[in-house]
Design a protein around this motif. Structure first.
Motif, PDB file in Angstrom:
ATOM      1  N   PRO A 362       0.824  -1.217   0.000  1.00  0.00           N
ATOM      2  CA  PRO A 362       0.000   0.000   0.000  1.00  0.00           C
ATOM      3  C   PRO A 362       0.855   1.262   0.000  1.00  0.00           C
ATOM      4  N   ALA A 363       0.481   2.229  -0.826  1.00  0.00           N
ATOM      5  CA  ALA A 363       1.203   3.503  -0.894  1.00  0.00           C
ATOM      6  C   ALA A 363       0.203   4.646  -0.972  1.00  0.00           C
ATOM      7  N   ALA A 364       0.569   5.785  -0.405  1.00  0.00           N
ATOM      8  CA  ALA A 364      -0.293   6.966  -0.432  1.00  0.00           C
ATOM      9  C   ALA A 364      -0.632   7.313  -1.876  1.00  0.00           C
ATOM     10  N   HIS A 365      -1.910   7.555  -2.145  1.00  0.00           N
ATOM     11  CA  HIS A 365      -2.359   7.666  -3.529  1.00  0.00           C
ATOM     12  C   HIS A 365      -3.225   8.894  -3.787  1.00  0.00           C
ATOM     13  N   TYR A 366      -4.290   9.061  -3.039  1.00  0.00           N
ATOM     14  CA  TYR A 366      -5.286  10.074  -3.396  1.00  0.00           C
ATOM     15  C   TYR A 366      -5.859  10.682  -2.123  1.00  0.00           C
TER      16      TYR A 366
END
Length: 627
Positions: A362-366
């Motif tokens: 998981p990675a920061a996206h929106y």
């Protein structure tokens, strides 16, 4: 009286759509972009855009799209704008077609549609795995036509610095800087539209967003009085790949087309993935969420990966990665449908996803939050077409659209609604600005020349102060520390002690930024200066995110605090005495329950208050909606 004019800041889908609608109405638009318009971050959206066309014969409906969006956002999105967006989506797709966008099609020639997370019907139109690029290029051609006709004036490689407001507080222009020459100049207009994208760089390097997605422009508006809404809700995309230079997104389309997420059941199992038997694989999304399986909504998928890797210790190599597996699918099929992301993974990971599972995390996206914008409710429950209130900020004359506003996603964005909301909000903002301009009567008051000169001089002074700094701090190191701090303490799972610590550390980062030193630097094309200015605004924005998260003591969408995940009484529903007692206790202890967070800027930090959410169309009825 001269013809009214407009400034649009940002050349992505939102800004281009606003430009087209305003220029088509006969008004001159000055369009400013940080770089060439065709490089705007909208091109990075891969998987598709939602619209109910029902080409798969699944009896999909616009009503279901509305419900999926509202429930996906955990009932924190105002429902009239959501209703109108979903109703207008099919027409937007047809318009894109007429612009020449090459959507993928079925053998019969129909628009193809794929499955995306958080839904049960195939309603996502796509152009291979480069949908955002195709949509942006389609609208860009329309803007170029208007530019050739003299109705659009384009300034690429210019950065927004501040708003210009007249003595009544009305926005009447901006101050911007040429990134090549560092010239600071005032641009005057009768309305300004901000379409400056997201703020994923708060979490760098573990973010899927471009290095230009700093949120600095929205932060600068906030510091001049614009409200920020729901900033604490930040979506972590479950399927990103780590790279040596940056993090890259592996589109949700990979799950929608049949990809499966798993880890070995044995901790520390280092066998090649293809040699691990099925019985020894833990397909945890399919076990945790039997209804949706691998197409569960992003917030739930990201938390499931966090649970499996951080709590159960089953991450690959003991870390935070899991497998995204396409190897069981037909190779020709996935090469056609997902070619763009497969090539990205091959290039940057050195592994072919057709034959080996991808490693993702998981990675920061929106950011679901952004500049607060208004709407006017129509009699049919949607928004009133052409109302001057739609997409207006709390500063008169200032509008916002695209990812930098908060309007459509509530606590969590439904997959493939981003390209839809960017396009739709840009169109609506443009139409609202046209109504605003047509409402002018008589001579419009100008902005005093001394006020304009003072603001230009102030911005030039900020540049000089940074250039002449004699400290020892490197802004790029501070940015790394900011990203590490936000990822660790304002991430997928949150706790109040960590959030309080994050706020303290953010204040320390701001103090370090006062001691920046660049050494010898050119007086032109000084990108370190530009970045240092953005970084200060990013830290200010990060404080809003952390403060909003600290204040919201509940679990809702992308904001998850285990300490406040109170179980619902088993077997109860709204109306039952046990459930109503639970609801009353919850509301009494949580003043932000089903409310929008509003942050206002003050010198000592953000001031938080709350605004009621419009739940008039589909009020929560299931106990799970009250968690």
């Amino acid at each position: 009286m001269s013809q009214p004019s407009v400034i649009v800041v940002g050349g992505g889908l939102g800004g281009l759509w606003a430009t087209v609608r305003i220029a088509d109405a006969g008004f001159t638009v000055t369009l400013l972009s940080l770089f060439e318009v065709k490089r705007s971050h909208s091109v990075c959206a891969q998987g598709g855009v939602n619209a109910v066309l029902d080409t798969k014969g699944q009896h999909d409906s616009v009503r279901q799209h509305i419900i999926d969006t509202i429930k996906g956002g955990e009932y924190l999105a105002n429902q009239p704008p959501v209703k109108s967006m979903c109703e207008d989506a099919p027409g937007l797709i047809r318009t894109f077609e007429r612009m020449g966008v090459t959507f993928s099609r079925t053998p019969e020639g129909l628009l193809d549609q794929r499955l995306f997370g958080g839904v049960k019907n195939k309603r996502t139109c796509f152009a291979g795995a480069s949908t955002g690029q195709q949509l942006l290029y389609g609208v860009d051609q329309q803007v170029r036509r208007l530019e050739s006709e003299g109705r659009v004036i384009k300034h690429e490689w210019w950065e927004f610095l501040s708003l210009l407001r007249d003595e009544a507080g009305v926005c009447r222009g901006i101050v911007a800087m040429d990134l090549r020459s560092l010239e600071v100049r005032a641009f005057m207009a009768d309305a300004v539209v901000m379409a400056t994208g997201g703020m994923g760089q708060l979490y760098a390097p573990k973010t899927t967003t471009s290095t230009n997605s700093t949120g600095a422009a929205a932060s600068r508006c906030y510091q001049q009085g614009a409200w920020l809404a729901n900033a604490e809700f930040f979506q972590f995309h479950p399927t990103a790949m780590i790279g040596h230079d940056k993090t890259r997104l592996m589109s949700e389309a990979a799950r929608g087309e049949g990809g499966r997420i798993w880890v070995p059941r044995t901790p520390g199992d280092r066998r090649p993935p293809r040699t691990i038997p099925e019985v020894e694989r833990f397909y945890f999304l399919e076990e945790f969420f039997p209804t949706y399986g691998n197409t569960v909504a992003r917030d739930e998928a990201a938390r499931a990966i966090w649970t499996v890797t951080q709590e159960m210790g089953l991450g690959l190599g003991g870390g935070d990665r899991v497998y995204l597996d396409l190897t069981h699918l037909d190779q020709a099929f996935i090469s056609t449908r997902l070619g763009a992301i497969l090539e990205i993974y091959r290039k940057f990971a050195g592994v072919d996803p057709v034959t080996e599972p991808m490693e993702i995390f998981p990675a920061a996206h929106y950011g679901m939050g952004g500049l607060w914008v208004d709407f006017e409710r129509a009699a049919d429950g949607g928004i009133a077409n052409g109302s001057v209130r739609n997409h207006a900020t709390n500063i008169p004359g200032l509008y916002a659209c695209g990812e930098c506003d908060y309007a459509y996603h509530g606590a969590n964005r439904l997959g493939a609604n981003s390209l839809l909301s960017a396009s739709y909000s840009g169109r609506v903002a443009g139409e609202s600005v046209v109504s605003y301009l047509k409402g002018f009567a008589g001579t419009r008051p100008g902005v005093r020349e001394d006020l304009i000169a003072d603001e230009v001089a102030r911005q030039q002074g900020l540049n000089r102060a940074i250039q002449e700094g004699q400290g020892s701090e490197c802004p790029y190191r501070i940015h790394q520390d900011l990203g590490a701090l936000m990822t660790a303490k304002v991430g997928v799972v949150r706790a109040n002690p960590q959030l309080e610590s994050a706020l303290s550390e953010l204040r320390q980062l701001a103090e370090r930024l006062d001691r920046v030193d660049f050494g010898a630097a050119n007086p032109w094309a000084h990108q370190g200066l530009v970045f240092a200015r953005q970084l200060r605004d990013m830290i200010t924005l990060a404080k809003v995110v952390a403060q909003g998260a600290l204040a919201r003591d509940e679990c809702r969408g992308a904001h998850y605090k285990p300490a406040f995940a109170l179980p619902i009484p088993a077997g109860t529903f709204p109306g039952d005495p046990a459930f109503e007692a639970y609801r009353a206790r919850w509301q009494e202890n949580n003043h932000q329950w089903l409310k929008t967070t509003i942050a206002e800027h003050h010198d000592d930090g953000p001031r938080i208050h709350y605004q009621e959410v419009d739940l008039s169309l589909f009020p929560p009825t299931d106990p799970r909606d009250y968690r």
